[in-house]
Design a protein around this motif. Sequence first.
Motif, PDB file in Angstrom:
ATOM      1  N   ASN A 107      -9.563  -0.403   3.271  1.00 49.10           N
ATOM      2  CA  ASN A 107      -8.051  -0.187   3.902  1.00 49.10           C
ATOM      3  C   ASN A 107      -6.941  -0.544   3.053  1.00 49.10           C
ATOM      4  OD1 ASN A 107      -8.336  -0.010   7.534  1.00 49.10           O
ATOM      5  ND2 ASN A 107      -9.759   0.650   6.098  1.00 49.10           N
ATOM      6  N   LYS A 108      -7.080  -1.467   2.033  1.00 49.47           N
ATOM      7  CA  LYS A 108      -5.854  -2.048   1.598  1.00 49.47           C
ATOM      8  C   LYS A 108      -6.362  -2.470   0.058  1.00 49.47           C
ATOM      9  CE  LYS A 108      -2.058  -4.048   1.928  1.00 49.47           C
ATOM     10  NZ  LYS A 108      -1.868  -3.664   0.451  1.00 49.47           N
ATOM     11  N   ASN A 109      -5.401  -2.430  -0.782  1.00 48.35           N
ATOM     12  CA  ASN A 109      -5.484  -2.734  -1.949  1.00 48.35           C
ATOM     13  C   ASN A 109      -4.885  -4.458  -1.949  1.00 48.35           C
ATOM     14  OD1 ASN A 109      -2.380  -2.782  -2.285  1.00 48.35           O
ATOM     15  ND2 ASN A 109      -2.619  -1.338  -4.005  1.00 48.35           N
ATOM     16  N   SER A 110      -4.434  -4.784  -3.406  1.00 48.82           N
ATOM     17  CA  SER A 110      -4.457  -6.091  -3.299  1.00 48.82           C
ATOM     18  C   SER A 110      -2.898  -6.549  -3.346  1.00 48.82           C
ATOM     19  CB  SER A 110      -4.742  -6.897  -4.561  1.00 48.82           C
ATOM     20  OG  SER A 110      -4.303  -6.418  -5.703  1.00 48.82           O
ATOM     21  N   GLN A 111      -2.094  -5.323  -3.080  1.00 48.21           N
ATOM     22  CA  GLN A 111      -0.439  -5.423  -3.207  1.00 48.21           C
ATOM     23  C   GLN A 111       0.060  -5.826  -1.681  1.00 48.21           C
ATOM     24  OE1 GLN A 111       0.035  -2.152  -5.586  1.00 48.21           O
ATOM     25  NE2 GLN A 111       1.356  -3.023  -6.827  1.00 48.21           N
ATOM     26  N   ALA A 138      -6.072   1.499  -0.419  1.00 50.75           N
ATOM     27  CA  ALA A 138      -6.949   0.995  -1.568  1.00 50.75           C
ATOM     28  C   ALA A 138      -7.620   2.220  -2.320  1.00 50.75           C
ATOM     29  CB  ALA A 138      -8.025   0.348  -1.242  1.00 50.75           C
ATOM     30  N   ALA A 139      -7.413   3.645  -1.908  1.00 50.92           N
ATOM     31  CA  ALA A 139      -7.974   4.824  -2.413  1.00 50.92           C
ATOM     32  C   ALA A 139      -7.771   5.065  -3.633  1.00 50.92           C
ATOM     33  CB  ALA A 139      -7.690   6.081  -1.432  1.00 50.92           C
ATOM     34  N   GLU A 140      -6.100   4.916  -4.126  1.00 49.83           N
ATOM     35  CA  GLU A 140      -5.744   5.316  -5.399  1.00 49.83           C
ATOM     36  C   GLU A 140      -6.420   4.510  -6.390  1.00 49.83           C
ATOM     37  OE1 GLU A 140      -3.421   7.028  -6.805  1.00 49.83           O
ATOM     38  OE2 GLU A 140      -2.105   8.080  -5.467  1.00 49.83           O
ATOM     39  N   ILE A 192     -14.495  -3.408   7.107  1.00 48.67           N
ATOM     40  CA  ILE A 192     -13.186  -3.110   6.764  1.00 48.67           C
ATOM     41  C   ILE A 192     -12.990  -3.958   5.721  1.00 48.67           C
ATOM     42  CG2 ILE A 192     -10.674  -3.245   7.098  1.00 48.67           C
ATOM     43  CD1 ILE A 192     -12.193  -0.788   8.719  1.00 48.67           C
ATOM     44  N   TYR A 193     -12.219  -3.573   4.429  1.00 56.85           N
ATOM     45  CA  TYR A 193     -12.325  -4.328   3.190  1.00 56.85           C
ATOM     46  C   TYR A 193     -10.914  -4.375   2.593  1.00 56.85           C
ATOM     47  CZ  TYR A 193     -14.234  -6.207  -1.167  1.00 56.85           C
ATOM     48  OH  TYR A 193     -14.709  -6.863  -2.233  1.00 56.85           O
ATOM     49  N   LEU A 194     -10.430  -5.436   2.298  1.00 56.45           N
ATOM     50  CA  LEU A 194      -9.272  -5.516   1.110  1.00 56.45           C
ATOM     51  C   LEU A 194      -9.874  -5.732  -0.360  1.00 56.45           C
ATOM     52  CD1 LEU A 194      -6.275  -7.654   1.673  1.00 56.45           C
ATOM     53  CD2 LEU A 194      -7.256  -7.486  -0.275  1.00 56.45           C
ATOM     54  N   LEU A 195      -9.654  -4.529  -1.109  1.00 58.24           N
ATOM     55  CA  LEU A 195     -10.191  -4.728  -2.323  1.00 58.24           C
ATOM     56  C   LEU A 195      -9.270  -5.424  -3.424  1.00 58.24           C
ATOM     57  CD1 LEU A 195     -12.202  -3.252  -4.293  1.00 58.24           C
ATOM     58  CD2 LEU A 195     -10.506  -1.186  -4.594  1.00 58.24           C
ATOM     59  N   GLN A 196      -9.616  -6.267  -4.064  1.00 58.86           N
ATOM     60  CA  GLN A 196      -8.811  -7.204  -5.046  1.00 58.86           C
ATOM     61  C   GLN A 196      -9.343  -6.874  -6.298  1.00 58.86           C
ATOM     62  OE1 GLN A 196      -8.693 -11.053  -4.078  1.00 58.86           O
ATOM     63  NE2 GLN A 196      -7.954 -10.773  -1.995  1.00 58.86           N
ATOM     64  N   LYS A 197     -10.302  -6.619  -6.730  1.00 55.72           N
ATOM     65  CA  LYS A 197     -10.684  -6.061  -8.188  1.00 55.72           C
ATOM     66  C   LYS A 197     -11.937  -5.328  -8.182  1.00 55.72           C
ATOM     67  CE  LYS A 197     -12.546 -10.589  -9.623  1.00 55.72           C
ATOM     68  NZ  LYS A 197     -12.286 -11.757 -10.137  1.00 55.72           N
ATOM     69  N   ILE A 198     -12.029  -4.330  -9.231  1.00 51.60           N
ATOM     70  CA  ILE A 198     -13.108  -3.588  -9.267  1.00 51.60           C
ATOM     71  C   ILE A 198     -13.411  -3.136 -10.804  1.00 51.60           C
ATOM     72  CG2 ILE A 198     -11.501  -1.312  -9.049  1.00 51.60           C
ATOM     73  CD1 ILE A 198     -13.752   0.259  -7.979  1.00 51.60           C
ATOM     74  N   ALA A 218       2.389   6.190   4.492  1.00 53.95           N
ATOM     75  CA  ALA A 218       3.028   6.753   3.081  1.00 53.95           C
ATOM     76  C   ALA A 218       2.456   5.924   2.140  1.00 53.95           C
ATOM     77  CB  ALA A 218       4.630   6.622   3.142  1.00 53.95           C
ATOM     78  N   GLY A 219       2.065   4.700   2.186  1.00 55.55           N
ATOM     79  CA  GLY A 219       1.276   3.848   1.368  1.00 55.55           C
ATOM     80  C   GLY A 219      -0.201   4.181   1.092  1.00 55.55           C
ATOM     81  N   GLY A 220      -0.716   4.997   2.008  1.00 58.40           N
ATOM     82  CA  GLY A 220      -2.165   5.453   1.535  1.00 58.40           C
ATOM     83  C   GLY A 220      -2.970   4.525   2.472  1.00 58.40           C
ATOM     84  N   ILE A 221      -2.534   3.793   3.498  1.00 59.31           N
ATOM     85  CA  ILE A 221      -3.295   2.931   4.386  1.00 59.31           C
ATOM     86  C   ILE A 221      -3.895   3.870   5.432  1.00 59.31           C
ATOM     87  CG2 ILE A 221      -3.309   1.170   6.203  1.00 59.31           C
ATOM     88  CD1 ILE A 221      -1.407  -0.545   4.215  1.00 59.31           C
ATOM     89  N   PRO A 222      -5.240   3.783   5.826  1.00 62.11           N
ATOM     90  CA  PRO A 222      -5.888   4.769   6.640  1.00 62.11           C
ATOM     91  C   PRO A 222      -5.134   4.743   7.870  1.00 62.11           C
ATOM     92  CG  PRO A 222      -7.563   3.588   5.587  1.00 62.11           C
ATOM     93  CD  PRO A 222      -6.186   2.909   5.092  1.00 62.11           C
ATOM     94  N   VAL A 223      -5.142   6.082   8.638  1.00 57.72           N
ATOM     95  CA  VAL A 223      -4.585   6.089   9.786  1.00 57.72           C
ATOM     96  C   VAL A 223      -5.636   6.327  10.869  1.00 57.72           C
ATOM     97  CG1 VAL A 223      -3.219   7.539  11.263  1.00 57.72           C
ATOM     98  CG2 VAL A 223      -2.505   7.093   8.886  1.00 57.72           C
ATOM     99  N   GLY A 224      -5.571   5.628  11.982  1.00 58.10           N
ATOM    100  CA  GLY A 224      -6.634   5.634  12.950  1.00 58.10           C
ATOM    101  C   GLY A 224      -6.097   6.284  14.289  1.00 58.10           C
TER     102      GLY A 224
END
Lengths: 191, 151
Positions: free
Chosen positions: A83-87, A93-95, A122-128, B64-70
């Motif tokens: 769901n989330k990147n590291s910022q 996180a998709a981008e 559900i995951y917070l991605l920090q590095k890949i 807007a930041g691309g976080i999934p919507v539920g």
Amino acid sequence: MKKLAFTLCLMAAPLAAPLAAQDFSEGSEAKTWNLYAEQPARFDAKVVDILCELTGDCPENCGDGRRQLGLLRAADDALIFPNKNSQPVFSGAAEEMLPFCGKDVEVDGLMIEDPDVGAKNIYLLQKIRETGASEWTKANSWTKKWAAANPEAKGKGPWFRRDPRVKGHIERDGYFGLGLEVDQEYYEENF
Amino acid sequence: MKRLSILLAVMGAAASPTYAAEQGERIEIKGELIDTWCYFSGVMGGPDAVVGSAHHTCALWCSAGGIPVGLLGEDGKVYMVLKIDGDDTSASGDTLLSLASHQIEADGLYYERDGLNYIVVENVVSDNGITYRNHEDYGPVPGFALPEPKE
């Protein structure tokens, strides 16, 4: 026959006890966010387009950034949803995963599992990094990509104060989304 | 022996599942379109505070930041939205951004995978706007969402 029964029992055991209880924290270097339900998690996976994975609707290159991406974990085939990147700036996180679409990767980050709110995988991605690569890619490129896509919004302050679409919605409907007069009432009562 | 081979083949297939794309189950559901990260992670507080008008600005930022919507259904479940009204831009899409915090009635296809619920919304049957006015109880969540008035 006894031997056969024993063999079948051994084979059936993993089916009865799924791999969900596995601990994926070993070797993780994930930084804590001090979240109630976080657990460090480092694992191998394949980057997939979630809509494609579930429905068979599969455009080129995972939808070129339009779609949410997932991680098909190698150990148990579970579909993990980053769901989330590291910022710490309201960024997904998709981008961060798009350059790895369809590839086998290793990831490190925080898993969120909280049955009280239905949070599972559900995951917070920090590095890949791609499987076999030595260098990690930090999952913190979202703001740079946003800046490149929104040159007209250049300025001071965080991206979310300058985003043209967000500003448009707030200018029209207010910060509570209920109209500018509701914002005004709140200001008058609380400031 | 032939029977044993078949049995072993069936068990082998079950041991390494492959999830073929499915049709999905048609459902109609009413609920609020929420920002899932704040809801699942608790980063901004409890679930009652990260929905509705209180959290609207943050919901805009996250969408807007691309976080999934539920879609937080009236059944209490969160359905991760993968497509809505023909728009598959589930990461920072205009359709989902314009519906942030809104209560909608959705007709779509439901999928479940590894403990998460997903929905492909084929039709927004009704858009009731923001119906949960919890800013009166919580104020803006997070507090800095509402800028302080200029002197």
